[in-house]
Design an enzyme around this catalytic site. Sequence first.
Site, PDB file in Angstrom:
ATOM      1  N   SER A   1      79.655 101.260   8.529  1.00  0.00           N
ATOM      2  CA  SER A   1      80.734 100.548   9.355  1.00  0.00           C
ATOM      3  C   SER A   1      80.860 101.355  10.628  1.00  0.00           C
ATOM      4  O   SER A   1      80.078 101.308  11.404  1.00  0.00           O
ATOM      5  CB  SER A   1      82.114 100.229   8.443  1.00  0.00           C
ATOM      6  OG  SER A   1      82.729  99.476   8.940  1.00  0.00           O
TER       7      SER A   1
ATOM      8  N   ASP B   1      72.705  80.113  -5.991  1.00  0.00           N
ATOM      9  CA  ASP B   1      72.146  81.062  -6.737  1.00  0.00           C
ATOM     10  C   ASP B   1      70.809  81.079  -7.168  1.00  0.00           C
ATOM     11  O   ASP B   1      69.909  81.965  -7.087  1.00  0.00           O
ATOM     12  CB  ASP B   1      73.007  81.615  -7.922  1.00  0.00           C
ATOM     13  CG  ASP B   1      72.772  82.625  -8.842  1.00  0.00           C
ATOM     14  OD1 ASP B   1      71.657  83.482  -8.586  1.00  0.00           O
ATOM     15  OD2 ASP B   1      73.474  82.652  -9.829  1.00  0.00           O
TER      16      ASP B   1
ATOM     17  N   ASP C   1      66.273  81.352  -5.764  1.00  0.00           N
ATOM     18  CA  ASP C   1      65.110  82.436  -6.000  1.00  0.00           C
ATOM     19  C   ASP C   1      64.478  82.338  -7.278  1.00  0.00           C
ATOM     20  O   ASP C   1      63.716  83.297  -7.532  1.00  0.00           O
ATOM     21  CB  ASP C   1      66.013  83.816  -5.454  1.00  0.00           C
ATOM     22  CG  ASP C   1      66.960  83.957  -6.425  1.00  0.00           C
ATOM     23  OD1 ASP C   1      67.114  83.447  -7.183  1.00  0.00           O
ATOM     24  OD2 ASP C   1      67.385  85.130  -6.085  1.00  0.00           O
TER      25      ASP C   1
ATOM     26  N   VAL D   1      66.149  82.900 -10.144  1.00  0.00           N
ATOM     27  CA  VAL D   1      66.932  83.673 -11.013  1.00  0.00           C
ATOM     28  C   VAL D   1      68.505  83.399 -10.923  1.00  0.00           C
ATOM     29  O   VAL D   1      68.894  83.486  -9.749  1.00  0.00           O
ATOM     30  CB  VAL D   1      66.882  85.148 -10.840  1.00  0.00           C
ATOM     31  CG1 VAL D   1      67.587  86.141 -11.657  1.00  0.00           C
ATOM     32  CG2 VAL D   1      65.096  85.616 -10.810  1.00  0.00           C
TER      33      VAL D   1
ATOM     34  N   ASP E   1      71.628  85.065 -11.074  1.00  0.00           N
ATOM     35  CA  ASP E   1      72.231  86.404 -11.191  1.00  0.00           C
ATOM     36  C   ASP E   1      73.664  86.490 -10.261  1.00  0.00           C
ATOM     37  O   ASP E   1      73.990  87.861 -10.292  1.00  0.00           O
ATOM     38  CB  ASP E   1      71.303  87.296 -11.051  1.00  0.00           C
ATOM     39  CG  ASP E   1      70.528  87.161  -9.657  1.00  0.00           C
ATOM     40  OD1 ASP E   1      71.109  86.189  -8.854  1.00  0.00           O
ATOM     41  OD2 ASP E   1      69.530  87.798  -9.333  1.00  0.00           O
TER      42      ASP E   1
ATOM     43  N   ASP F   1      78.124  90.805   3.175  1.00  0.00           N
ATOM     44  CA  ASP F   1      79.018  91.631   3.960  1.00  0.00           C
ATOM     45  C   ASP F   1      80.127  90.553   4.437  1.00  0.00           C
ATOM     46  O   ASP F   1      79.998  89.711   5.110  1.00  0.00           O
ATOM     47  CB  ASP F   1      78.437  92.394   4.964  1.00  0.00           C
ATOM     48  CG  ASP F   1      79.364  93.468   5.542  1.00  0.00           C
ATOM     49  OD1 ASP F   1      80.656  93.176   5.857  1.00  0.00           O
ATOM     50  OD2 ASP F   1      78.641  94.532   6.027  1.00  0.00           O
TER      51      ASP F   1
ATOM     52  N   HIS G   1      80.349  95.023   2.067  1.00  0.00           N
ATOM     53  CA  HIS G   1      80.406  95.707   3.060  1.00  0.00           C
ATOM     54  C   HIS G   1      80.445  97.121   2.644  1.00  0.00           C
ATOM     55  O   HIS G   1      81.238  97.885   1.900  1.00  0.00           O
ATOM     56  CB  HIS G   1      81.711  95.653   3.944  1.00  0.00           C
ATOM     57  CG  HIS G   1      81.899  96.391   5.271  1.00  0.00           C
ATOM     58  ND1 HIS G   1      80.729  96.214   6.248  1.00  0.00           N
ATOM     59  CD2 HIS G   1      82.654  97.242   5.650  1.00  0.00           C
ATOM     60  CE1 HIS G   1      81.144  96.976   7.254  1.00  0.00           C
ATOM     61  NE2 HIS G   1      82.380  97.750   6.822  1.00  0.00           N
TER      62      HIS G   1
END
Length: 515
Positions: free
Chosen positions: A183, A250, A253, A255, A257, A409, A445
């Site tokens: 950061s 979700d 991809d 999967v 998770d 983030d 973050h």
Amino acid sequence: MKLTRNNFTRAACIAQSFPYPKFFGAQTVSLTAETVTNYSMQIPQAGYPAHDARNVSNLNFCNVSIIYTHPGQHDSINVQVWLPLEDWNQRLQGAASGGFLAGLTVAPMAGALSDGFAVVSTDAGHKVEDASTWALLSPGNVDLYALQNFASVSLNDAAIIGKSITESFYGQRPSRSYWNGCSGGGRQGLMLAQRYPDAFDGIVAAAPGINFNIALTAGMYWPILLERKGQVPSPCEIYALSLAVVAACDANDGVVDNIISDPDPGHCKFDPFSVVGQTFDCQGAKVKISQAAALGAAAGWDGVRAANGSLLYPGVNRGALLNVGLNSTCDSHTGKCEMVPFTYSTQWVQYWLEKDPNFNWTTLTMDDFYRLWRLSESIYTDMTATNDPDLSGFRASGGKMITWAGLADPAVPTNSSRNYYEMVEQLDPDVRQYYRYFQAPGVQHCGGGNGPYPGKAFESLMAWVERGEAPDVLHGVSLPDANGTVYRRPICAYPLKAHYKKKGNAALAENWECT
């Protein structure tokens, strides 16, 4: 990785053992030394950046505290150097902080010490984050020397002091020196690479606030936009939309998770307006998504736009918690909601742009915002920003740098790091010889979130600096999910991304590949 540790003949931990460090433009005012024994603490994930959580105990070290000034500037800067009393690994680590703090944060210092490093950290001349204590000389007058110390100068000073004190104590200079920050500490790392390329051999600059002045000004955009449109959503609506986009994207991809592996809008095409009027669970309550919430989510993902529609600053990714940039509070009796800007953004406008301790952000219009944007850009970019893509000095010094950013983030848009890396690559196509960038899906973050966290990133940097082993992946490990599952996944060097091989346990790293 295995570190070389030895018990050196060292000086006593008394002030007389340490000559005052000498460096141009500065004058040491005082030096004290104190032995600290049996020091212990718990360090959470991200408390010691680029490392996993740990408990440290029974640390014994010499704390050398130095106060110095830049004559004529009327500043007073405190630097601490923590020196292991046994098992020094012959290396120095610079410990960063975040927000409006430059350093002297205990967790990263204790973490580095527990790994055998001598540690140096600086307060840059102010010991508290509250900008009201150090930003202004008087109403209308910014303390530019204090901001300069915070932004850049104190960082190089700390490197010089740390090496000098370490050599005085152990009778030899550190064999290697490293900077470790996330950061604000990531911004510091980039500042060192750009302006002081000889200060450290290796740098972890994670989730860096690259365009510091612009990023803080950008934090006022969404609150002003929604307030002026008269459409302020409740915190629960914003939170519910943050979860809704994860649920929608979700499985892209292969999967399920609770992690969006690729949040780019071309892959995650969730439309927040498609759920207006729908009811969601929010922390035990039922909440109906309003047009205002959809507008806020769309703005948060889209980024800061100029009056003509051009992009000024990237938005956060789909999958990032929207409540940081789109925070609000609601009256329990009337139900009326008001935006609550990011604290750092409010203080940036109040003290460095308006220069008025009594300034109230709620008076701002969108025209005011664009005025402040131009002001922040023209006055403070050269002093605070770390967006210079020319890293030729760092490359020539033999330095190595790793940046990683969480794709979820909520505070620093991931694309600001990606855009910077691409600028460096455009200037120097051989950038991967000394600088590599990684994107961690599902990580927030500096840590947290559902995704695998690169807790060995600092070890990867050391292997690169000391053995020439350039990292193609960072090894990510998640916190346990609601079912106790821990996900392990390669975090790929950009522009590669981790893809599930479509077979085997998706929680295991070997069933993913970088393509």
